[in-house]
Write a protein that holds these residues in place. Structure first.
Motif, PDB file in Angstrom:
ATOM      1  N   MET A 201     -64.013  53.224 -15.659  1.00 58.35           N
ATOM      2  CA  MET A 201     -62.746  53.691 -15.100  1.00 58.35           C
ATOM      3  C   MET A 201     -62.392  52.889 -13.856  1.00 58.35           C
ATOM      4  SD  MET A 201     -61.723  57.393 -13.589  1.00 58.35           S
ATOM      5  CE  MET A 201     -62.301  57.302 -11.928  1.00 58.35           C
ATOM      6  N   MET A 202     -63.400  52.652 -13.003  1.00 58.48           N
ATOM      7  CA  MET A 202     -63.147  51.906 -11.777  1.00 58.48           C
ATOM      8  C   MET A 202     -62.702  50.481 -12.088  1.00 58.48           C
ATOM      9  SD  MET A 202     -63.252  53.689  -9.153  1.00 58.48           S
ATOM     10  CE  MET A 202     -63.906  55.204  -8.459  1.00 58.48           C
ATOM     11  N   GLU A 203     -63.355  49.877 -13.083  1.00 56.11           N
ATOM     12  CA  GLU A 203     -62.978  48.505 -13.443  1.00 56.11           C
ATOM     13  C   GLU A 203     -61.559  48.466 -13.986  1.00 56.11           C
ATOM     14  OE1 GLU A 203     -66.110  46.949 -15.892  1.00 56.11           O
ATOM     15  OE2 GLU A 203     -67.523  46.997 -14.199  1.00 56.11           O
ATOM     16  N   GLU A 204     -61.219  49.487 -14.768  1.00 57.28           N
ATOM     17  CA  GLU A 204     -59.877  49.506 -15.336  1.00 57.28           C
ATOM     18  C   GLU A 204     -58.815  49.628 -14.243  1.00 57.28           C
ATOM     19  OE1 GLU A 204     -58.856  51.880 -18.903  1.00 57.28           O
ATOM     20  OE2 GLU A 204     -57.327  52.745 -17.599  1.00 57.28           O
ATOM     21  N   ILE A 205     -59.042  50.513 -13.300  1.00 53.39           N
ATOM     22  CA  ILE A 205     -58.017  50.701 -12.269  1.00 53.39           C
ATOM     23  C   ILE A 205     -57.981  49.504 -11.311  1.00 53.39           C
ATOM     24  CG2 ILE A 205     -59.316  52.128 -10.616  1.00 53.39           C
ATOM     25  CD1 ILE A 205     -56.649  53.836 -10.517  1.00 53.39           C
ATOM     26  N   GLN A 206     -59.122  48.843 -11.157  1.00 52.50           N
ATOM     27  CA  GLN A 206     -59.129  47.606 -10.350  1.00 52.50           C
ATOM     28  C   GLN A 206     -58.292  46.529 -11.043  1.00 52.50           C
ATOM     29  OE1 GLN A 206     -63.396  47.198 -10.062  1.00 52.50           O
ATOM     30  NE2 GLN A 206     -63.411  47.774  -7.891  1.00 52.50           N
ATOM     31  N   ASN A 237     -62.409  54.633  -2.376  1.00 49.53           N
ATOM     32  CA  ASN A 237     -62.095  53.792  -1.224  1.00 49.53           C
ATOM     33  C   ASN A 237     -62.869  52.483  -1.268  1.00 49.53           C
ATOM     34  OD1 ASN A 237     -60.672  53.543   1.301  1.00 49.53           O
ATOM     35  ND2 ASN A 237     -62.652  53.753   2.304  1.00 49.53           N
ATOM     36  N   GLU A 238     -64.061  52.530  -1.832  1.00 53.12           N
ATOM     37  CA  GLU A 238     -64.844  51.296  -1.956  1.00 53.12           C
ATOM     38  C   GLU A 238     -64.326  50.418  -3.084  1.00 53.12           C
ATOM     39  OE1 GLU A 238     -68.871  52.656  -2.205  1.00 53.12           O
ATOM     40  OE2 GLU A 238     -68.924  53.159  -0.059  1.00 53.12           O
ATOM     41  N   ALA A 239     -63.801  51.065  -4.131  1.00 52.57           N
ATOM     42  CA  ALA A 239     -63.360  50.301  -5.299  1.00 52.57           C
ATOM     43  C   ALA A 239     -61.956  49.712  -5.140  1.00 52.57           C
ATOM     44  CB  ALA A 239     -63.400  51.186  -6.542  1.00 52.57           C
TER      45      ALA A 239
END
Ligand code: GDP
Length: 296
Positions: A201-206, A237-239
């Motif tokens: 999910m984090m990679e996708e939103i990045q 916040n980190e991503a």
């Protein structure tokens, strides 16, 4: 909300207001109450420690002890520090860019992203007379796209259709292209959330962030989550380079800890508060007013 904190602090305030003189002893007592109140309100421990240290430093300094009404002065210090902890002054949305101003909505599933997208759309369109369009990049939950479509309709804003067989980045880029050609002022990009933070999910939103380069990246977080809100805030916040936070469900029985902690943890301004399920239930977040509300 914040009933517990308010009740406790009100008690402290009442006692202190009656004091003609403040001694280190009764300042200690008062700070212990404040500390307990904040912990019970689910404020993260490091935040509480930091807060108490700051209040104490000011309280035992000349400012309070030499005041004619030391009780009032201490309350004043607590009020100012609470305001500071929540960010000081209200910071609004930054839309100063070549249109469309793109706002990316980030957060866990159930945080209130889609609802907040509708609320923001309604606010921007009705109050600021902006031409607003919303798009959903949530291709995982079958009902998500339809939900945003309904919300957009209720909010009176445009909706850019998408389907579950498309890639999120492709959807977003197509929406940006459409928005540019149709003179849309603000494009709201709703994203998929998961029940817990996960790498995919984090990679996708990045990737979405990199593709559309939003002027605002808002982290939407459920105030009822308490301590978990802090952990989620830290991860997002980190991503992502967040530009602000929307704290939702402040109308419920949230103990308020999230309001105090999230800013401290992320260093990002709390821009809005969700105060109801209806699309009118969005308020600008004003730290000073919130501090007054907490102190009662
Ligand atoms: P998403 O999964 O992040 O898009 O979350 P939704 O927008 O679908 O919201 C999840 C639930 O929270 C829905 O039932 C909303 O009506 C509710 N909700 C969202 N914001 C608020 C709020 O500020 N107050 C209240 N009481 N409910 C809210």
């Amino acid at each position: 909300m914040l009933d517990n904190l308010t009740t406790r602090l009100a008690k402290v305030v009442k006692t202190l207001r009656g004091q003609a003189r403040l001694t280190e002893d009764n300042i200690q007592d008062a700070l212990r109450e404040v500390r307990m109140a904040l912990l019970e309100a689910d404020v993260a421990l490091p935040v509480v420690k930091d807060f108490i240290a700051r209040v104490k430093e000011k309280a035992v300094g000349t400012e309070v002890l030499s005041s004619l009404t030391p009780g009032q002065a201490l309350v004043g210090v607590v009020h100012r520090e609470l305001t500071d902890l929540m960010g000081g002054a209200h910071i609004g949305l930054n839309l100063a860019t070549q249109p469309p101003a793109i706002i990316l909505m980030a957060g866990l599933q159930g945080a209130g992203k889609t609802t907040t997208t509708g609320k923001l759309g309604k606010m921007l369109s009705e109050r600021m007379k902006k031409k607003v369009m919303a798009v959903s990049t949530d291709v995982y939950r079958p009902a998500a796209i339809a939900q945003l479509q309904m919300v957009a309709q209720q909010a009176g804003i445009e909706f850019f259709p998408s389907t579950a067989d498309q890639k999120p980045v492709d959807i977003a880029l197509a929406a940006v292209d459409y928005a540019r050609r149709h003179y849309i002022d603000v494009l709201l990009v709703d994203t998929a959330g998961r029940l817990a933070i996960d790498q995919a999910m984090m990679e996708e939103i990045q990737a979405l962030h990199a593709a559309v380069n939003p002027i605002e990246t808002l982290f939407v977080v459920d105030a009822m989550l308490g301590q978990d809100a802090v952990n989620t805030a830290r991860a997002f916040n980190e991503a992502l380079p967040l530009t602000g936070v929307v704290l939702t469900k402040l109308d419920g029985d949230a103990r308020g800890g999230a309001a105090l902690s999230v800013r401290h943890v992320t260093g990002k301004p709390l821009k809005f508060a969700g105060v109801g399920e209806k699309l009118g239930g969005l308020e600008e977040f004003h730290p000073e007013r919130m501090a007054s509300r907490i102190l009662g």
